[in-house]
Design a protein around this motif. Structure first.
Motif, PDB file in Angstrom:
ATOM      1  N   GLY A 174       0.836  -1.198   0.000  1.00  0.00           N
ATOM      2  CA  GLY A 174       0.000   0.000   0.000  1.00  0.00           C
ATOM      3  C   GLY A 174       0.872   1.249   0.000  1.00  0.00           C
ATOM      4  O   GLY A 174       2.057   1.186  -0.316  1.00  0.00           O
ATOM      5  N   PRO A 175       0.322   2.386   0.392  1.00  0.00           N
ATOM      6  CA  PRO A 175       1.059   3.639   0.283  1.00  0.00           C
ATOM      7  C   PRO A 175       2.164   3.819   1.322  1.00  0.00           C
ATOM      8  O   PRO A 175       3.022   4.686   1.169  1.00  0.00           O
ATOM      9  CB  PRO A 175      -0.022   4.707   0.461  1.00  0.00           C
ATOM     10  CG  PRO A 175      -1.080   4.032   1.265  1.00  0.00           C
ATOM     11  CD  PRO A 175      -1.049   2.591   0.851  1.00  0.00           C
ATOM     12  N   VAL A 176       2.172   3.024   2.383  1.00  0.00           N
ATOM     13  CA  VAL A 176       3.204   3.163   3.419  1.00  0.00           C
ATOM     14  C   VAL A 176       4.126   1.945   3.360  1.00  0.00           C
ATOM     15  O   VAL A 176       3.750   0.842   3.757  1.00  0.00           O
ATOM     16  CB  VAL A 176       2.566   3.296   4.825  1.00  0.00           C
ATOM     17  CG1 VAL A 176       3.651   3.433   5.881  1.00  0.00           C
ATOM     18  CG2 VAL A 176       1.617   4.476   4.863  1.00  0.00           C
ATOM     19  N   LEU A 177       5.324   2.187   2.847  1.00  0.00           N
ATOM     20  CA  LEU A 177       6.291   1.091   2.728  1.00  0.00           C
ATOM     21  C   LEU A 177       7.002   0.877   4.059  1.00  0.00           C
ATOM     22  O   LEU A 177       7.141   1.799   4.855  1.00  0.00           O
ATOM     23  CB  LEU A 177       7.328   1.428   1.655  1.00  0.00           C
ATOM     24  CG  LEU A 177       6.796   1.548   0.232  1.00  0.00           C
ATOM     25  CD1 LEU A 177       7.918   1.982  -0.702  1.00  0.00           C
ATOM     26  CD2 LEU A 177       6.186   0.251  -0.239  1.00  0.00           C
ATOM     27  N   PRO A 178       7.496  -0.348   4.304  1.00  0.00           N
ATOM     28  CA  PRO A 178       8.263  -0.585   5.534  1.00  0.00           C
ATOM     29  C   PRO A 178       9.566   0.226   5.501  1.00  0.00           C
ATOM     30  O   PRO A 178      10.056   0.585   4.442  1.00  0.00           O
ATOM     31  CB  PRO A 178       8.539  -2.091   5.503  1.00  0.00           C
ATOM     32  CG  PRO A 178       8.342  -2.507   4.095  1.00  0.00           C
ATOM     33  CD  PRO A 178       7.380  -1.549   3.473  1.00  0.00           C
ATOM     34  N   ALA A 179      10.127   0.503   6.676  1.00  0.00           N
ATOM     35  CA  ALA A 179      11.359   1.297   6.776  1.00  0.00           C
ATOM     36  C   ALA A 179      12.549   0.579   6.158  1.00  0.00           C
ATOM     37  O   ALA A 179      13.480   1.210   5.656  1.00  0.00           O
ATOM     38  CB  ALA A 179      11.647   1.633   8.235  1.00  0.00           C
ATOM     39  N   GLU A 180      12.535  -0.742   6.213  1.00  0.00           N
ATOM     40  CA  GLU A 180      13.626  -1.531   5.648  1.00  0.00           C
ATOM     41  C   GLU A 180      13.056  -2.611   4.753  1.00  0.00           C
ATOM     42  O   GLU A 180      11.988  -3.159   5.034  1.00  0.00           O
ATOM     43  CB  GLU A 180      14.467  -2.163   6.755  1.00  0.00           C
ATOM     44  CG  GLU A 180      15.169  -1.136   7.610  1.00  0.00           C
ATOM     45  CD  GLU A 180      15.944  -1.768   8.744  1.00  0.00           C
ATOM     46  OE1 GLU A 180      15.552  -2.852   9.226  1.00  0.00           O
ATOM     47  OE2 GLU A 180      16.956  -1.181   9.149  1.00  0.00           O
ATOM     48  N   LEU A 181      13.789  -2.902   3.692  1.00  0.00           N
ATOM     49  CA  LEU A 181      13.360  -3.915   2.729  1.00  0.00           C
ATOM     50  C   LEU A 181      14.296  -5.115   2.793  1.00  0.00           C
ATOM     51  O   LEU A 181      15.513  -4.955   2.836  1.00  0.00           O
ATOM     52  CB  LEU A 181      13.386  -3.340   1.310  1.00  0.00           C
ATOM     53  CG  LEU A 181      12.499  -2.124   1.061  1.00  0.00           C
ATOM     54  CD1 LEU A 181      12.753  -1.571  -0.331  1.00  0.00           C
ATOM     55  CD2 LEU A 181      11.029  -2.483   1.242  1.00  0.00           C
ATOM     56  N   GLY A 182      13.718  -6.310   2.767  1.00  0.00           N
ATOM     57  CA  GLY A 182      14.521  -7.518   2.670  1.00  0.00           C
ATOM     58  C   GLY A 182      14.937  -7.758   1.229  1.00  0.00           C
ATOM     59  O   GLY A 182      14.462  -7.091   0.302  1.00  0.00           O
ATOM     60  N   ILE A 183      15.803  -8.722   1.015  1.00  0.00           N
ATOM     61  CA  ILE A 183      16.338  -8.969  -0.330  1.00  0.00           C
ATOM     62  C   ILE A 183      15.234  -9.365  -1.304  1.00  0.00           C
ATOM     63  O   ILE A 183      15.300  -9.038  -2.492  1.00  0.00           O
ATOM     64  CB  ILE A 183      17.483 -10.004  -0.307  1.00  0.00           C
ATOM     65  CG1 ILE A 183      18.213 -10.020  -1.659  1.00  0.00           C
ATOM     66  CG2 ILE A 183      16.979 -11.386   0.055  1.00  0.00           C
ATOM     67  CD1 ILE A 183      18.858  -8.711  -2.045  1.00  0.00           C
ATOM     68  N   HIS A 184      14.212 -10.049  -0.840  1.00  0.00           N
ATOM     69  CA  HIS A 184      13.126 -10.440  -1.740  1.00  0.00           C
ATOM     70  C   HIS A 184      12.440  -9.197  -2.316  1.00  0.00           C
ATOM     71  O   HIS A 184      12.151  -9.134  -3.512  1.00  0.00           O
ATOM     72  CB  HIS A 184      12.125 -11.340  -1.012  1.00  0.00           C
ATOM     73  CG  HIS A 184      11.037 -11.851  -1.886  1.00  0.00           C
ATOM     74  ND1 HIS A 184      11.259 -12.805  -2.853  1.00  0.00           N
ATOM     75  CD2 HIS A 184       9.739 -11.516  -1.968  1.00  0.00           C
ATOM     76  CE1 HIS A 184      10.120 -13.038  -3.491  1.00  0.00           C
ATOM     77  NE2 HIS A 184       9.181 -12.273  -2.969  1.00  0.00           N
ATOM     78  N   ASP A 185      12.192  -8.191  -1.464  1.00  0.00           N
ATOM     79  CA  ASP A 185      11.584  -6.942  -1.939  1.00  0.00           C
ATOM     80  C   ASP A 185      12.510  -6.194  -2.889  1.00  0.00           C
ATOM     81  O   ASP A 185      12.074  -5.660  -3.907  1.00  0.00           O
ATOM     82  CB  ASP A 185      11.215  -6.038  -0.767  1.00  0.00           C
ATOM     83  CG  ASP A 185      10.001  -6.538  -0.003  1.00  0.00           C
ATOM     84  OD1 ASP A 185       9.132  -7.185  -0.613  1.00  0.00           O
ATOM     85  OD2 ASP A 185       9.930  -6.275   1.210  1.00  0.00           O
ATOM     86  N   VAL A 186      13.793  -6.137  -2.554  1.00  0.00           N
ATOM     87  CA  VAL A 186      14.751  -5.440  -3.425  1.00  0.00           C
ATOM     88  C   VAL A 186      14.820  -6.144  -4.783  1.00  0.00           C
ATOM     89  O   VAL A 186      14.823  -5.496  -5.833  1.00  0.00           O
ATOM     90  CB  VAL A 186      16.144  -5.356  -2.759  1.00  0.00           C
ATOM     91  CG1 VAL A 186      17.173  -4.769  -3.718  1.00  0.00           C
ATOM     92  CG2 VAL A 186      16.069  -4.519  -1.480  1.00  0.00           C
TER      93      VAL A 186
END
Length: 178
Positions: A98-110
């Motif tokens: 949604g419009p609010v992304l988590p503060a940190e992204l794991g490798i899967h998201d990257v």
């Protein structure tokens, strides 16, 4: 013996015209496959999206180490990545979070931001002088690094490297090519 389609990448990046980080990453790719081969596990294909994700993770981790940040490894700061790489496929994460992304992204998201649609896992190596040192360390690891390298479910690999000395970071991202 390495698959024929992996050789052009390795040869091109190992040439004298490639950047040192690219040569390190290409050699890391070759070393991981050599280790898998020595253990009787199938070789991995190169994947450019996974290499881009590995390079992003290596760059962020190197920057965080140099700035003395308290670092949660295997994550990338979302605000930094958004500022550095607005060209990535951010709509893929907005569809998930949604419009609010988590503060940190794991490798899967990257990896998803880089266009990869399969599952993936990463190995991070710090302060390794050579790719062989990184692979040897991962092979001796008891915290999942060896398992990542030898998991037959992984069919693709991307590698990245940033920095030197104590701030050197190398990353291998393993994927399953859905």
């Amino acid at each position: 013996m390495f698959r024929i389609h992996a050789l052009p990448l390795a040869l091109a990046l190992l040439s004298g015209t490639a950047r040192a980080a690219d040569r390190f990453a290409a050699t890391l790719f070759v070393e991981v496959n050599a280790y898998r081969d020595s253990q009787g596990v199938g070789l991995l294909d190169h994947n450019a999206a996974l290499s881009e994700a590995a390079d992003i993770e290596a760059t962020w981790t190197n920057l965080a180490l140099r700035r003395g940040y308290r670092l949660a490894f295997h994550t990338t700061d979302t605000a930094w990545l958004l500022a550095e790489r607005p060209d990535l496929r951010w709509e893929r994460l907005y569809a998930t979070y949604g419009p609010v992304l988590p503060a940190e992204l794991g490798i899967h998201d990257v990896a998803r931001l880089c266009g990869y649609s399969g599952l993936c896992r990463d190995n991070i190596g710090l302060a390794n002088k050579t790719p062989a040192n990184a692979v040897t360390g991962w092979a001796r690891s008891t915290s999942g690094h060896r398992e990542n390298m030898l998991d037959p479910a992984w069919t693709e690999l991307g590698t990245g490297h940033k920095g030197g000395g104590q701030d050197a970071v190398c990353v291998a991202v393993f994927g399953d090519a859905l």
